[in-house]
Design an enzyme around this catalytic site. Structure first.
Site, PDB file in Angstrom:
ATOM      1  N   HIS A 178       0.977  -1.206   0.072  1.00 30.37           N
ATOM      2  CA  HIS A 178      -0.071   0.015   0.056  1.00 30.37           C
ATOM      3  C   HIS A 178       0.874   1.364   0.086  1.00 30.37           C
ATOM      4  O   HIS A 178       0.354   2.360  -0.367  1.00 30.37           O
ATOM      5  CB  HIS A 178      -0.852   0.066   1.221  1.00 30.37           C
ATOM      6  N   ASP A 390       3.439   9.209  -0.916  1.00 33.72           N
ATOM      7  CA  ASP A 390       2.425   8.485  -0.544  1.00 33.72           C
ATOM      8  C   ASP A 390       2.113   7.389  -1.364  1.00 33.72           C
ATOM      9  O   ASP A 390       2.390   7.587  -2.804  1.00 33.72           O
ATOM     10  CB  ASP A 390       1.333   9.444  -0.352  1.00 33.72           C
TER      11      ASP A 390
END
Length: 498
Positions: A178, A390
């Site tokens: 992720h 991110d």
């Protein structure tokens, strides 16, 4: 006898609930975060299982038998309501310290976010990480069957396939990262780099958020295992290791678009959004929503607001910046220091610009109920999403999904994974460039309505089409040539209470 139905088994560090001990016994609290948001609707009523740590590391006072009975009842009740089974992996406090706070969050988290100066490469962390991964693998082996598809989630559990194979347990395994995968020059700083890369190659499918993350992984793989050959083009490629092969692909995670858009349209949520704008006298609202973390760029964002008000004094009294910071890792010193830094910055900006009837920055350090958060999204004129790095950033997608009026503007960090999908219609910025962000905000606040609507309409359509269910479908198709429809919803699911 009919063959057993293939189940989807999700394995992650944390269960989708948090277990907390209170004065009157154990309580379950619904978890938050991108993974829970993504996977809960996928597992619901499909007979699946979620394996993970409960969040409790010390039973505390009272008899162990009573504790276990209480927990069993709580998990059984949750299972009935959620529509999928929970299976907990117990961890000691020492294991949590070394594996979670240590290796996962003091080594992998900063290293994979290109912040290697924050890493603490303690060998004890590595040993505990392996011990806990082995403990997880033992539970996975015991609670799953050969027909199940194991979908391992994130950087905490990169050794699952390795340990399952070492135990002689044959399972079809997929892994999804992720967070970003760093460029080879950064990854090579990890003392245990070769062992970690080897462990990842033991999965049948390794998934990343973006094509660039996959390229970074392949670059590190080539440095450490030159015999690896990549075959194919596109989002998913085959990696041939000589005596075996696996697949590596890019699968950008997403959200349940319909759920967010429909909630934003509910009368009570629309009323909350209207009340928020009323309370701020219908000034333009710039919104930031983040978990409190040093990768999210919150201090830089506040400095950008300060720069905006200094460079464009005509905006004084006409805009409000709302920053929602969800508490995270509150017991870690670095996060305590970050919270203090943010609070001091907010105080300075408000001290410099406030006048009676107007305070420019509204800072909320707390978790919000889901409908309140959606109301903030719906009310905001500008979504300011500027992480330093991110993996994806679902806030960017949630903001667009809730913008049913279609007149908002998304200002997005070019270092968020979401930028690869949304770059054509979001306003991309460098999160370190406070003057550049200030200029982007000024332009966004003065964009013509038609231009804002044209860009937001395309952003919303992109997210609607590439929603969470498509993400799951794409991963399952690459992993086992199945789709979500092959795990059909059933009206009643009977679980074994073990």
């Amino acid at each position: 006898m009919e063959p057993a139905l293939r189940r989807l088994v999700v394995v992650s560090n944390r269960l989708p609930v948090a277990l907390r001990r209170e004065e009157d016994g154990w309580k379950l609290k619904q978890g938050s975060g991108g993974l829970v948001t993504a996977m809960a609707p996928v597992l619901k009523n499909r007979g699946g299982m979620w394996i993970g740590w409960s969040g409790a590391s010390d039973p505390g006072r009272g008899s162990k038998a009573t504790d276990e009975t209480d927990m069993e009842t709580l998990f059984a009740d949750f299972t009935e309501e959620a529509g999928y089974e929970l299976c907990t992996v117990p961890l000691t406090r020492e294991e949590v310290d070394g594996y979670y706070y240590g290796f996962s969050n003091e080594i992998i988290w900063p290293l994979f976010h290109d912040l290697q100066s924050r890493c603490r490469f303690h060998p004890r962390y590595w040993r505990t990480y392996l011990d806990v991964n082995f403990k997880f693998a033992e539970v996975v082996a015991r609670r799953s069957s050969p027909e199940d598809y194991l979908w391992i989630q994130d950087y905490h559990l990169m050794h699952q396939a390795f340990f399952l194979k070492s135990m002689g347990v044959r399972r079809n395994t997929g892994f999804f990262l992720h967070i970003p995968f760093p460029p080879p020059d950064i990854f090579m700083k990890l003392p245990w780099r070769a062992k970690l890369i080897q462990a990842l190659t033991e999965f049948d499918l390794v998934g990343f958020q973006t094509v660039q993350d996959r390229r970074n992984f392949v670059g590190s793989l080539h440095r450490l295992m030159p015999e690896a050959k990549v075959e194919g083009r596109g989002a998913v490629v085959a990696v041939n290791m000589g005596n075996r092969s696996f697949r590596a692909g890019a699968f950008p995670i997403s959200i349940d678009y319909a759920q967010f858009s429909e909630m934003a349209a509910q009368p009570e949520v629309a009323r909350k959004a209207f009340d928020l704008k009323e309370a701020l006298r219908h000034r333009k609202i710039i919104l930031g929503v983040d978990r409190l973390d040093y990768t999210k760029g919150i201090p830089e964002r506040i400095r950008s607001i300060q720069t905006l008000l200094r460079r464009y004094p005509d905006l004084k009294g006409k805009v409000n910046f709302i920053q929602i910071a969800v508490p995270s890792r509150e017991e870690v010193d670095e996060y305590k220091e970050l919270r203090t830094e943010i609070e001091q910055l907010v105080g300075r900006v408000n001290g410099e610009f406030s006048f009676p009837g107007w305070v420019p920055v509204h800072y909320h350090y707390r978790s919000l109920p889901h409908d309140d958060l959606v109301a903030y999204y719906a009310a905001a004129d500008v979504g300011l999403v500027t992480p330093l790095r991110d993996g994806m950033n679902l806030v960017a997608k949630e903001y667009c999904a809730c913008n049913n009026k279609g007149d908002g503007v998304l200002i997005l960090s070019e270092f968020a994974g979401a930028a690869a999908q949304l770059q054509r219609h979001a306003y991309l910025v460098n999160p370190y460039d406070v003057e550049g962000i200030a200029k982007a905000l000024h332009r966004a606040l003065h964009w013509q309505l038609e231009e804002r609507k044209a860009h937001m309409s395309r952003l919303r359509e992109q997210i609607r089409r590439n929603n969470i269910f498509r993400w799951v479908d794409s991963f399952l198709r690459a992993g086992i040539a199945k789709s979500l429809e092959d795990f059909p919803e059933v009206e009643t699911v009977h679980f074994n209470r073990v």
